[in-house]
Motif scaffolding. Structure first.
Motif, mmCIF file in Angstrom:
data_model
loop_
_atom_site.group_PDB
_atom_site.id
_atom_site.type_symbol
_atom_site.label_atom_id
_atom_site.label_comp_id
_atom_site.label_asym_id
_atom_site.label_seq_id
_atom_site.Cartn_x
_atom_site.Cartn_y
_atom_site.Cartn_z
ATOM 1 N N HIS A 33 0.842 -1.198 0.000
ATOM 2 C CA HIS A 33 0.000 0.000 0.000
ATOM 3 C C HIS A 33 0.881 1.255 0.000
ATOM 4 O O HIS A 33 1.508 1.566 1.023
ATOM 5 N N PRO A 34 0.963 1.981 -1.098
ATOM 6 C CA PRO A 34 1.830 3.164 -1.166
ATOM 7 C C PRO A 34 1.380 4.289 -0.251
ATOM 8 O O PRO A 34 2.128 5.225 0.000
ATOM 9 N N GLY A 35 0.146 4.212 0.252
ATOM 10 C CA GLY A 35 -0.344 5.255 1.145
ATOM 11 C C GLY A 35 0.504 5.406 2.391
ATOM 12 O O GLY A 35 0.682 6.523 2.892
ATOM 13 N N TRP A 36 1.027 4.311 2.888
ATOM 14 C CA TRP A 36 1.885 4.383 4.078
ATOM 15 C C TRP A 36 3.139 5.201 3.789
ATOM 16 O O TRP A 36 3.568 6.012 4.614
ATOM 17 N N LEU A 37 3.732 4.989 2.615
ATOM 18 C CA LEU A 37 4.940 5.738 2.250
ATOM 19 C C LEU A 37 4.624 7.222 2.089
ATOM 20 O O LEU A 37 5.350 8.081 2.606
#
Length: 471
Positions: free
Chosen positions: A124-128
């Motif tokens: 999940h790129p949202g965490w980055l």
């Protein structure tokens, strides 16, 4: 692997350089019909020290010597400032960043390292993006991060492209987040401390309210960035787990990533402890690029000629960005410059706005100060310069209308910081958008609703400060 971020997809609408060219032409035509003035040299800026200029500022099509002409604005934009400011210093910095980070990117270490971080979060790129938003907001709040975001944006773009995320989200998580921190800082040496010093307010005073405002603004930025990124994520993006399996971290990658971390620590220490700025930042980023070049040479991954070509190509990729920065600064030159003690249209604006607020009640006057700082930021985008020019006048006006000087400083911070996200005269904003391949119009379409939210939050914050007698 490509040494530079992939080219942005062609987009409709005017090129950003054309927008700035049109604005410069409007400025050149309007200036002869607008009154110019100055504040008496050798004294603080104050309403009673304003003097109208005897001669109109005037512009021509072409000028020689010290006169102002439309055809000269681009050169004057390139030649404006000095080694510590836009445009000369900033353009030199971004050209060196372009060359150095072409070398860093060609190692592939950053992309593989960020891919592993995304994989660890379950793909999940949202965490980055969330982590980057908070980190860059802190950078803006603690040490006034601004120009440095361009370098990290260069590193982030290849991963954003691979993950199918819009490039605007990379600008949001880096530049936008840093300006949120800049606007709400309790200790930024380039804005709040300068403003407090000029206004006669104790340094670092009023921190608890500012920290609370920072938390609210940063949360809003984080939620907006994640929502925008995930809503506009392209279908058919690369599978993160497969990408990590196909490109595991190497020993040399770990060395490069440690070098990047060491450079970040060096930069933060230099800015906070030694007062480093553009010249020193350029040397620090060049040192990182040189280290990566030596690493690739030692592992026989590139010849000396190949490394030189990479650096040259990286510099060339930044030339359009340099043009936009020069055009933005040249437009301000056509308006007469930003020196309060030399005749310009901007000084007349400063005097007129200050006089208009003189008879307002405290709550409205504080909101007027916020609006004034937001408008003035269109012309003077440097936080420290704006504080030095406007705070003597705003602090004195605050005493007259019953607005505390701490509130006047807060209005300056918020008015300056939140408009840094949209004004086309900001060299750093235009530089970041140029690096990302995002036109100013496309950026404005992406961010205008969030900008309105920030304005509402800023006005609310100032109103709360007035109501609680913030001092």
């Amino acid at each position: 692997m490509s040494n530079v971020p992939p080219e942005a997809a062609p987009e409709r609408g005017l090129n950003t350089l054309l927008v700035l060219l049109a604005l410069a032409l409007i400025a050149a035509v309007a200036v002869p019909f607008l009154p110019a003035g100055y504040f008496e040299p050798g004294a603080p800026v104050a309403l009673e020290r304003y003097r109208p200029a005897l001669d109109a500022a005037g512009t021509t099509i072409f000028s020689a010597g010290d006169a102002r002409g439309f055809l000269n604005f681009l050169f004057e934009g390139f030649a404006s400032g000095d080694r510590n400011g836009a445009a000369v210093g900033l353009i030199a910095l971004i050209l060196i960043i372009g060359g150095s980070f072409a070398l860093v990117n060609d190692t592939g270490a950053v992309e593989r390292g960020l891919l592993r971080l995304v994989a660890l979060s379950g793909g999940h790129p949202g965490w980055l993006l969330g982590l980057l938003t908070v980190a860059f907001s802190l950078g803006g709040a603690v040490f006034g991060m601004g120009e440095e975001t361009i370098a990290f944006l260069v590193l982030l773009l290849p991963l954003v492209d691979r993950l199918g995320l819009p490039r605007e989200s990379a600008v949001m998580a880096t530049y936008m987040a840093s300006q949120i921190g800049f606007a709400t800082s309790w200790m930024n040496p380039f804005s709040v401390l300068v403003a407090q010093s000029v206004a006669g307010v104790p340094a670092l005073s009023g921190a608890p309210l500012r920290i609370a405002i920072w938390a609210v603004f940063t949360l809003a930025a984080l939620l907006f960035t994640l929502r925008y990124a995930l809503r506009h994520r392209r279908a058919g993006h690369e599978d993160v787990a497969a990408a990590v399996a196909a490109a595991p971290l190497r020993g040399s990658d770990r060395i490069v990533l440690l070098a990047i971390l060491a450079t970040v620590v060096w930069i933060v220490w230099g800015i906070t402890a030694r007062g480093y700025y553009l010249p020193e930042l350029a040397g620090q980023f060049f040192a990182l690029g040189l280290f990566c070049a030596l690493t690739m040479a030692a592992t026989r991954r590139a010849s000396g000629n190949r490394l030189a070509e990479l650096f040259t190509h990286g510099v060339a990729q930044m030339v359009p960005v340099a043009l936009v920065i020069a055009a933005a600064k040249g437009m301000l030159w056509l308006l007469g410059g930003t020196d309060p003690h030399k005749a310009s249209v901007l000084n007349t604006l400063l005097h007129a706005m200050g006089g208009a607020l003189e008879d307002w009640p405290p709550l409205l006057a504080a909101q007027g100060m916020l609006l004034f700082q937001a408008v003035f930021n269109l012309f003077v985008t440097s936080g420290s310069a704006q504080a030095s020019i406007t705070m003597p006048l705003m602090a004195g006006l605050g005493d007259i209308v019953g607005v505390t000087r701490q509130v006047a400083v807060l209005a300056f911070q918020l008015g300056d910081g939140v408009t840094n996200l949209i004004i086309p005269t900001s060299a750093v904003l235009m530089g970041a958008l140029g690096v990302a391949g995002v036109s100013w119009q496309r950026w404005l379409r992406a961010i205008w609703r969030f900008e309105l939210l920030l304005v509402v939050l800023a006005a609310t914050s100032v109103g709360i400060a007035v109501a609680m007698g913030y001092a």
